[in-house]
Design an enzyme around this catalytic site. Sequence first.
Site, PDB file in Angstrom:
ATOM      1  N   ASP A 477       0.971  -1.466   0.230  1.00  0.00           N
ATOM      2  CA  ASP A 477       0.471   0.122   0.057  1.00  0.00           C
ATOM      3  C   ASP A 477       0.691   1.134   0.260  1.00  0.00           C
ATOM      4  OD1 ASP A 477       0.898  -0.473   2.633  1.00  0.00           O
ATOM      5  OD2 ASP A 477      -0.607   0.620   3.270  1.00  0.00           O
ATOM      6  N   ARG A 481       5.254   4.112   6.224  1.00  0.00           N
ATOM      7  CA  ARG A 481       4.868   4.431   7.462  1.00  0.00           C
ATOM      8  C   ARG A 481       5.361   2.624   8.361  1.00  0.00           C
ATOM      9  NH1 ARG A 481      -1.291   5.187   5.356  1.00  0.00           N
ATOM     10  NH2 ARG A 481      -2.018   3.677   5.197  1.00  0.00           N
ATOM     11  N   ASP A 482       4.150   2.468   9.583  1.00  0.00           N
ATOM     12  CA  ASP A 482       4.886   0.735   9.938  1.00  0.00           C
ATOM     13  C   ASP A 482       3.332   0.192   8.988  1.00  0.00           C
ATOM     14  OD1 ASP A 482       2.186   2.857  10.739  1.00  0.00           O
ATOM     15  OD2 ASP A 482       3.132   1.471  12.853  1.00  0.00           O
ATOM     16  N   GLU A 483       3.520   0.270   8.266  1.00  0.00           N
ATOM     17  CA  GLU A 483       2.947  -0.740   7.342  1.00  0.00           C
ATOM     18  C   GLU A 483       3.171  -1.527   6.026  1.00  0.00           C
ATOM     19  OE1 GLU A 483      -0.907   1.344   7.611  1.00  0.00           O
ATOM     20  OE2 GLU A 483      -2.519  -0.179   6.883  1.00  0.00           O
ATOM     21  N   ASP A 490      -6.112  -1.844  -2.599  1.00  0.00           N
ATOM     22  CA  ASP A 490      -5.623  -1.588  -3.711  1.00  0.00           C
ATOM     23  C   ASP A 490      -4.635  -2.455  -4.714  1.00  0.00           C
ATOM     24  OD1 ASP A 490      -5.430  -1.286  -0.396  1.00  0.00           O
ATOM     25  OD2 ASP A 490      -3.770   1.192  -0.712  1.00  0.00           O
ATOM     26  N   TRP A 541     -12.247  -5.575  -2.262  1.00  0.00           N
ATOM     27  CA  TRP A 541     -10.553  -5.974  -1.088  1.00  0.00           C
ATOM     28  C   TRP A 541     -10.577  -7.468  -1.260  1.00  0.00           C
ATOM     29  CZ3 TRP A 541     -11.693  -1.330  -0.208  1.00  0.00           C
ATOM     30  CH2 TRP A 541     -11.079  -0.758   0.426  1.00  0.00           C
ATOM     31  N   GLU A 753      -2.108   9.035  -0.628  1.00  0.00           N
ATOM     32  CA  GLU A 753      -3.700   8.244  -0.006  1.00  0.00           C
ATOM     33  C   GLU A 753      -4.468   8.701   0.099  1.00  0.00           C
ATOM     34  OE1 GLU A 753      -2.477   6.989   3.873  1.00  0.00           O
ATOM     35  OE2 GLU A 753      -3.766   5.264   3.602  1.00  0.00           O
ATOM     36  N   HIS A 774       1.198   5.753  -1.966  1.00  0.00           N
ATOM     37  CA  HIS A 774      -0.135   4.708  -2.699  1.00  0.00           C
ATOM     38  C   HIS A 774      -0.842   5.219  -3.633  1.00  0.00           C
ATOM     39  CE1 HIS A 774      -1.318   3.886   1.633  1.00  0.00           C
ATOM     40  NE2 HIS A 774      -2.410   3.332   1.425  1.00  0.00           N
TER      41      HIS A 774
HETATM   42  C1  BGC Z   1      -3.762   0.677   3.742  1.00  0.00           C
HETATM   43  C2  BGC Z   1      -5.375   0.828   2.706  1.00  0.00           C
HETATM   44  C3  BGC Z   1      -5.549  -0.456   3.035  1.00  0.00           C
HETATM   45  C4  BGC Z   1      -6.307   0.027   4.181  1.00  0.00           C
HETATM   46  C5  BGC Z   1      -8.158  -0.551   3.933  1.00  0.00           C
HETATM   47  C6  BGC Z   1      -4.616   1.494   4.974  1.00  0.00           C
HETATM   48  O1  BGC Z   1      -4.141   1.662   5.910  1.00  0.00           O
HETATM   49  O2  BGC Z   1      -2.825   1.708   3.931  1.00  0.00           O
HETATM   50  O3  BGC Z   1      -4.561   1.154   1.431  1.00  0.00           O
HETATM   51  O4  BGC Z   1      -6.638  -0.419   1.646  1.00  0.00           O
HETATM   52  O5  BGC Z   1      -6.099   0.888   5.468  1.00  0.00           O
HETATM   53  O6  BGC Z   1      -9.077   0.206   5.140  1.00  0.00           O
END
Ligand code: BGC
Length: 900
Positions: A477, A481-483, A490, A541, A753, A774
């Site tokens: 995504d 960041r911490d993700e 996405d 999703w 994003e 994003h």
């Molecule tokens: C992500 C996304 C994702 C979304 C879903 C986010 O934290 O960055 O792009 O699709 O959460 O809720």
Amino acid sequence: MKIIFALPTLLLAALSASSQVSVSHLLTENLPDPISVDSKLPRLSWQLSSPDRNELQTAYEIQVSDRPSGGGSVWNSGKVASDHSLFIDYGGPAPEAGKKYFWRVRVWDNKGRSSEWSKMASWQMGLLTPADWKAQWIQAAGKEEPSQPSPLLRTAFTANNGIASATAYITAHGLYEAQLNGHRVGDAYLTPGWTSYQKRLQYQAYDVTGLIHPGKNAVGAMLGSGWYRGYIGFEQQHNFYGSDLSLLFQLVIRYKNGHTDTVVSDGRWKSSLGEVLHSELYDGEIVDHRKEQKDWSLPDFNDGSWGGVETAASPKDNLIATINQPVTKHETIRGSKLLTTPKGEKVIDFGQNLTGWVTVKIKGRTGDSIRLSHAEVLDKEGNFYTDNLRRAKAQDVFILKGGEEEVFEPRFTFHGFRYIRVEGSTGPVDPADFTAVVLYSDMPKTGEFTCSNTLIDQLQHNIQWGQQGNFLDVPTDCPQRDERLGWTGDAQVFSRTATFNRGVDNFFTKWLKDVAADQRPNGAVPFVIPNVLGDGASAGWADVATIIPWNLYLAYGDKRVLENQYASMKAWVEYMHAQSPNDLWNTGFHFGDWLFYRPFDDNDGRSAVTDKYLIAQCFYANSTQLLINAAGVLGKSEDVDTYTALLKRIKDAFLREYMTPTGRLVSGTQTAYVLALQFDMLPEPLRKQAAERLVKNIQDYNYHLTTGFLGTPYLCHVLSRFKQTDVAYRLLLQDSYPSWLYPVKMGATTIWERWDGIRPDSTFETPGMNSFNHYAYGAIGDWMYRVVAGIDTYEDDPGYHHSRIWPHPGGRLRSAAADLETGYGKLSSHWQLEEDTLHVDIVVPANTTSTVYIPAPEGGLITEGGHNLSTVKDVRIEGIEKGYLMVKLGSGNYRFRVSQ
Ligand code: BGC
């Protein structure tokens, strides 16, 4: 005398060469000469080229042998009457593990000619079964230090004279970087990449023939935590896949006399620690040059003080060959701009938001250190801003040995950034000592879109950089960041656009296998793949399971992706079926039209909230339709019937629940109408009024979009389909919030994003979720290629084997151009308005045909190559449709001119 005769002979030779068809671009499993194929039926592809128009293949012959000279036939296809030149199944005896195969092809064409044999291409099989692995899993012996420094593992070995080839097969729990005799093995980073490790762990194969020599050699590997056991996901979890750092290494040396030697990781290896004191993907890396063990992978290195290793019985039945392109280094940007922020921070601006890291050249005293922090943006005051990285530290720390100039570079981390803040004890900062290195999966660049509007060109630039920065072995995504997770929504939203900009077939084919591997037994597809978040399945999703396979099939004409994914596609549809009593999917959690337009202080109800179950029903229908399509392609007629009946019930249920008798949807949003129209939820007679309601809604927002992740990709397509391309152009050209060009005007260099990541007053959206890289909203790229420039494929003859070129001049653009490297070669559509003449220049690759729509104003004159159309024999006029003249073309270059 001789000279006089030579001239006509040369001329003749040149003439016959120019009327030749030739074959090139040989690929095995989509890759040039791959060396770790583990498909038992590798697929072979090639391209034809010919200076002539209308070139079509009518037959081919493939020879596969086990010698580079072509002798020693393994398989000969014989002359096969076929126009297929992509994904031809190898048909010989089962290929053997580790063995190299050589192949070539020749073709016959529709002009009765045959090509020469192509140049020889090759593929090498990988290790196919656990038994092919003689190596043992090893890890450094003893207790690990709490700070988790990177272990070094090494061994020395002897090779004999007469080396013919050497292949190293390597993987790890964690990340690895291997060296042979002091040289880095390969140019891949963050290996072995990220998969659902317990079920699928990739190994990489490297041709290391040039790194090995007769006599003493040594091999070493450094390991880092990575996705395997590092900090992953926003819950700060560690050790998700395991807590060990382990290596599996196997080197096969083949000699000219037919003998082989195998060097493997085993209990005799040694271990120590080196310069990498700590590494985490989110937090960054600490490198201390004082701890460097110089020459540690050279044969003469004295490892007497090193410790031992332990072997581990970790599984090998999850090992798979790597089919996607690895992460490699790409662009480099040398620092040129040094800023001092109002807070006094020393900041270097690389001018481009990117994914990768910074290398530093530096001189100082021993123990001096320098710390680089990474950020995507500066705040309103011009200070370094990292709140949106959440808990990701994104800092690299380099500690100097002192004396000579030193070069630092991290290995087991990456950052999303445009700016770095430099802190430390090494004196004045010269930006030229800092170079940003861009990392992404090495997908070939396939597409280019340009037009006369520089803001749209910048938007396309941002889409491409958003794609690059987030295609880092998995589709993430965001990179900062911490993700940084493989968010399914996405990825599906952006997937069609992605197929234009880069060759993503192998990238997604690999990831889709993880989608299937992590799918629940009840068919639910988790939010992120590889799944590190737990259970759940959201509309829009989870539909990644059907949407991406179908998009890959369209873009590349690759049936096997449908074969491979069919069970997963069907399981997903069956999951929704099971959740939907009365065929209405109105249960469970859904993200909905994520990040749709919602103004602050919304007294007039301007927020574009779309009922989540209405959305779910639309995606349920779409996935069912795509399953029917796939079943049709694969000849599963029973499934076609079953799901066609189901689809009708799904649409009936939709109408009953979500539409009034006069055709209003319960949610009057753009997204509701877009999805209902895109997925054919409404009966034919009600579609026109729905499209008008959509346009009315857009006008009510003064020609602004209000869509979130799910509505955005289809918005302009739906408008174009219902003859509202001018409205679509107004949305594309809109530059106030919310719009695609608003971020561009605010200086974005990647896709944001949120529509308003930075607000018009230069303040930020909430730091809890505000990525500036994003790709989801970059999905407009698909419309730019397919409608503005007008390059598309017919669904019943995909992969651009029969392309459709339908340029849509409009939106005050003077020109637009798209080029796409298809599997068959380059396909182009360029249009340009010059006074009262429209130029349309088309390139159609060999072995394909194209139906082209040329704008045909009443009373206008159309020529091709300067000749009146009716006299050009290569252009077949097929009819007139919606103000366009339809012509059918074979391969070749065409220059149409339309004068009013
Ligand atoms: C992500 C996304 C994702 C979304 C879903 C986010 O934290 O960055 O792009 O699709 O959460 O809720």
